[in-house]
Motif scaffolding. Structure first.
Motif, mmCIF file in Angstrom:
data_model
loop_
_atom_site.group_PDB
_atom_site.id
_atom_site.type_symbol
_atom_site.label_atom_id
_atom_site.label_comp_id
_atom_site.label_asym_id
_atom_site.label_seq_id
_atom_site.Cartn_x
_atom_site.Cartn_y
_atom_site.Cartn_z
ATOM 1 N N TRP A 47 43.097 -4.073 -26.119
ATOM 2 C CA TRP A 47 43.256 -5.209 -25.212
ATOM 3 C C TRP A 47 43.263 -6.530 -25.984
ATOM 4 C CZ3 TRP A 47 39.742 -9.187 -24.074
ATOM 5 C CH2 TRP A 47 40.140 -10.035 -23.035
ATOM 6 N N ILE A 48 42.373 -6.670 -26.958
ATOM 7 C CA ILE A 48 42.328 -7.891 -27.768
ATOM 8 C C ILE A 48 43.624 -8.052 -28.553
ATOM 9 C CG2 ILE A 48 41.203 -9.002 -29.737
ATOM 10 C CD1 ILE A 48 38.540 -7.840 -28.649
ATOM 11 N N ASN A 54 50.422 -11.400 -26.997
ATOM 12 C CA ASN A 54 51.030 -12.042 -25.826
ATOM 13 C C ASN A 54 50.791 -13.553 -25.760
ATOM 14 O OD1 ASN A 54 52.076 -9.608 -24.898
ATOM 15 N ND2 ASN A 54 50.278 -9.167 -23.672
ATOM 16 N N THR A 55 49.827 -14.069 -26.497
ATOM 17 C CA THR A 55 49.511 -15.498 -26.438
ATOM 18 C C THR A 55 49.751 -16.220 -27.765
ATOM 19 O OG1 THR A 55 47.182 -15.040 -26.909
ATOM 20 C CG2 THR A 55 47.827 -15.171 -24.583
ATOM 21 N N LYS A 56 50.329 -15.549 -28.746
ATOM 22 C CA LYS A 56 50.497 -16.189 -30.061
ATOM 23 C C LYS A 56 51.437 -17.393 -30.015
ATOM 24 C CE LYS A 56 54.076 -13.033 -31.691
ATOM 25 N NZ LYS A 56 54.355 -11.935 -32.602
ATOM 26 N N HIS A 57 52.316 -17.455 -29.010
ATOM 27 C CA HIS A 57 53.240 -18.574 -28.895
ATOM 28 C C HIS A 57 52.605 -19.801 -28.247
ATOM 29 C CE1 HIS A 57 53.385 -16.575 -25.004
ATOM 30 N NE2 HIS A 57 53.811 -17.717 -24.492
ATOM 31 N N LEU A 58 51.427 -19.679 -27.729
ATOM 32 C CA LEU A 58 50.760 -20.795 -27.026
ATOM 33 C C LEU A 58 50.126 -21.773 -27.990
ATOM 34 C CD1 LEU A 58 49.078 -18.826 -24.135
ATOM 35 C CD2 LEU A 58 51.231 -20.047 -24.086
#
Length: 58
Positions: A47-48, A54-58
Motif C-alpha cells: 500500500w505504501i 500514485n502521488t509522486k507527481h504531486l
C-alpha cells in the motif's frame, strides 16, 4: 484487544461525558488517544509503495 495501561486513558462511552463542550448543540469530542497495529506487513508495504507511485507527481 489490549486495554490502556493508564486508567485515565480508558474510553469514555457516554456521549455527554465525551463532549468537550457539553452545552454545545453539536458534538465536539474531547481529546483522545488511539493506536494502530500492523496486521499484515506485506499488505502495508504494498500500500505504501502504491501510494508513493500514485502521488509522486504531486
Amino acid at each position: 484487544m489490549v486495554g490502556p495501561e493508564n486508567a485515565a486513558d480508558k474510553p469514555v462511552m457516554d456521549c455527554l461525558d465525551a463532549n468537550a463542550i457539553p452545552t454545545s448543540l453539536t458534538m465536539e469530542p474531547k481529546s483522545f488517544k488511539m493506536g494502530f497495529r500492523v496486521r499484515d506487513r506485506e499488505k502495508l508495504e504494498k500500500w505504501i509503495a502504491e501510494s508513493e507511485e500514485n502521488t509522486k507527481h504531486l
